[in-house]
Design a protein around this motif. Structure first.
Motif, short mmCIF file in Angstrom:
data_model
loop_
_atom_site.label_atom_id
_atom_site.label_comp_id
_atom_site.label_asym_id
_atom_site.label_seq_id
_atom_site.Cartn_x
_atom_site.Cartn_y
_atom_site.Cartn_z
N CYS A 191 -4.88 -0.86 0.91
CA CYS A 191 -4.04 0.29 0.59
C CYS A 191 -3.45 0.17 -0.82
N VAL A 214 -1.77 -3.58 3.56
CA VAL A 214 -2.92 -3.58 4.48
C VAL A 214 -4.15 -3.96 3.68
N VAL A 250 -1.26 -1.14 10.66
CA VAL A 250 -1.88 0.17 10.44
C VAL A 250 -1.31 1.11 11.49
N CYS A 293 -1.51 3.19 6.04
CA CYS A 293 -0.47 2.20 5.81
C CYS A 293 0.88 2.85 6.04
#
Length: 143
Positions: free
Chosen positions: A9, A14, A58, A76
């Motif tokens: 992300c 993430v 997530v 995210c």
């Protein structure tokens, strides 16, 4: 491309790694993808779910797709970057091409849900076009 690829992300909370080659790559022009990306389409790749390792939290937003099945969109929760999709087939998952650490190897092989494509969106004329989601045997034919 190398078989193993990585991405994440915008804020780095993430991260993911995939150890399998994509099963398919394409551009989805459905209205849900347009709204989720804020653009004309979502570019993504389909991979075996078991080949992906995700670190970080997530959050998924689920919708009912035109198949009548649930489709999840993973993002995210910190920065809001959309990263993944959960198609109705639980053994598979989608990864958005823009989240790849090296997106240069992404090569879309089709445009699908073109029935929902916007008139201002230029599509590559060399790619096969499908009005909806193509069935596996349709991947080499245009509709």
């Amino acid at each position: 491309m190398a078989t193993k690829f990585t991405g994440g992300c915008l804020c780095g909370s993430v991260r993911y790694e995939c150890s399998a080659e994509p099963l398919a790559m394409g551009n989805c022009h459905c209205r849900d993808c347009q709204r989720a990306t804020g653009s004309a389409y979502a570019s993504g790749l389909l991979v075996p779910q078991k080949a992906v390792t995700i670190t970080g939290d997530v959050k998924y937003y689920d919708v009912i797709g035109d198949s009548g099945s649930t489709v999840g969109r993973g993002f995210c929760p910190n920065c809001g970057s959309r990263l993944f999709s959960k198609p109705p087939i639980p053994e598979l998952m989608g990864i958005l091409a823009g989240t790849l650490d090296d997106p240069t190897w992404f090569k879309p092989a089709m445009d699908f849900y073109t029935a929902s494509a916007q008139p201002w969106d230029y599509m590559n004329p060399d790619l096969p076009k499908f009005a909806k989601m193509p069935l596996p045997q349709q991947n080499s034919k245009s509709e």
